[in-house]
Enzyme design. Sequence first.
Site, PDB file in Angstrom:
ATOM      1  N   SER A 189     -30.834 -22.274  12.911  1.00 28.73           N
ATOM      2  CA  SER A 189     -30.693 -22.902  11.246  1.00 28.73           C
ATOM      3  C   SER A 189     -32.106 -22.965  10.876  1.00 28.73           C
ATOM      4  O   SER A 189     -32.960 -22.034  11.053  1.00 28.73           O
ATOM      5  CB  SER A 189     -29.814 -24.209  11.224  1.00 28.73           C
ATOM      6  N   ASP A 341     -20.879 -17.691   7.190  1.00 25.08           N
ATOM      7  CA  ASP A 341     -22.048 -18.752   7.125  1.00 25.08           C
ATOM      8  C   ASP A 341     -22.649 -18.293   5.751  1.00 25.08           C
ATOM      9  O   ASP A 341     -23.038 -17.022   5.511  1.00 25.08           O
ATOM     10  CB  ASP A 341     -22.805 -18.493   8.384  1.00 25.08           C
ATOM     11  N   HIS A 371     -21.311 -21.779  10.328  1.00 26.18           N
ATOM     12  CA  HIS A 371     -22.664 -22.245  10.579  1.00 26.18           C
ATOM     13  C   HIS A 371     -22.762 -23.858  11.299  1.00 26.18           C
ATOM     14  O   HIS A 371     -21.953 -24.639  11.184  1.00 26.18           O
ATOM     15  CB  HIS A 371     -23.300 -22.521   9.372  1.00 26.18           C
TER      16      HIS A 371
END
Length: 401
Positions: A189, A341, A371
């Site tokens: 991320s 995502d 995600h």
Amino acid sequence: MGYKSLCFGFSCILFAYFLYSPIPENIEEPWKVRYLDATVKVVSYMATLFENIGLMKYEKLFSTSSVFYITQAVSDENVTVIDTYFSNIPVRLYVPKRKPERKRPAVIYIHGGMFLFGSCKIKAYDNMNRLTSNKLGAVVLGINYRLAPKYPFPAALDDCVSVTKFFLQDKVLAKYRVDPTRICIMGDSSGGTLAATVTQLLRNDPEFRNRIKAQALIYPGLQMIDTFLPSHREYAHGPILIREVMLKLLSLYVANDSSLIQASLRNEHMPEESRHLFKFVNWSDFLPEKYKKNHVYTAPVLGKLNASYPALVDSRLFPLLVNDSQLQNLPLTYIVTCEHDLLRDDGLIYITRLRNVGVQVIHDHIEEGVHGAISFTTGSVVLQLGFKIRSRYIRWLEENL
Ligand SMILES: *[C@@H]1O[C@H](CO)[C@@H](O)[C@H](O)[C@H]1NC(C)=O
Ligand SMILES: *[C@@H]1O[C@H](CO)[C@@H](O)[C@H](O)[C@H]1NC(C)=O
Ligand SMILES: *[C@@H]1O[C@H](CO)[C@@H](O)[C@H](O)[C@H]1NC(C)=O
Ligand SMILES: *[C@@H]1O[C@H](CO)[C@@H](O)[C@H](O)[C@H]1NC(C)=O
Ligand SMILES: *[C@@H]1O[C@H](CO)[C@@H](O)[C@H](O)[C@H]1NC(C)=O
């Protein structure tokens, strides 16, 4: 007390409401994903409420919640775990106990959390790094860089660069018996954002060019200059990563200013002088046809904000903002993207751009993916998807590092 009960009651009602929001059909373990998604949404609602009544800043509730998952440095039968400082920045090191037959590979790990929260000491990351260290016989180095809003851009990046350069010194590598030709930088991320930028900076630095063999980016965020990519539109309301929450939190890394947040939600936050950057993130040029669907490209509106934020046009903020000549030196790259995502297209665009300049990319696209899954591999709600992504990443390392 009455106030607390009221808050609790209100959260429960919201939770029940969000729990029944629709999610995409092919998602595995749909009720667990719904539960996690509803939790994020309730936290965001409560954070907004608390901020409006002056109890705490919006971001505080997010950072407070993540503290509960921090673990001590506990060695086990296979791996010695040490909390220490490199270049005055806290790090956690995983060193295999068994004597190596040859020098060890190493992984530098940068955690996610929108530059605002999280830690490499969080249980899910600790487990992953321990497992990586044991399976590969690798030294793993987790970096606890400084967090926004107290420390805005470029504090997090500066810390990651300092720690990495400290570790890559001959004497430090020798101390841990690390092979200088087998080092990977990895991040998930926003940790993927930092990992990609650190890799760019080091690969374009003659002193360190040969010291990074590979980068691994797990559902990375790679730009926020265009906040209306097709995946931003399709997954604006989750699951798990929500556009409004993300832009509110990410903006705090750039500047402590609510007008930036509001403008970024409208995709009108970039200044006139940033026009030259949009060719680097133009999804109409870089996204595979399959993902364009029926979306129509609309250019972001420039020059609407009076205040200017120099960070927004700084290519060290987002790795997609560099030109092709800065991409072509990049090493072997592993990228995980998840279908459901918000950040999917950031990864897909980076893959196209890297391949266009001849960088070798291994792309792992998870059709049923959401995600943040590797963060949900411990605790009360555990996603099998998290274990799947984790083991695919470790297998890739075993085969390529
Ligand atoms: C130590 O390594 C062995 C072999 O990989 C494994 O079976 C065992 O579970 C590991 N122990 C811990 C505490 O992870
Ligand atoms: C951000 O701005 C608000 C008011 O505009 C202020 O109260 C707060 O202390 C600032 N935060 C930081 C980290 O500078
Ligand atoms: C993006 O690409 C589309 C189609 O190729 C083009 O029409 C548009 O002008 C481009 N926009 C920018 C800002 O590069
Ligand atoms: C920006 O500038 C315009 C014109 O100079 C002014 O009307 C507007 O109120 C300003 N907006 C902000 C948010 O300061
Ligand atoms: C790419 O960017 C670098 C750094 O900003 C610059 O020095 C170089 O001239 C640029 N190359 C091209 C082809 O634009």
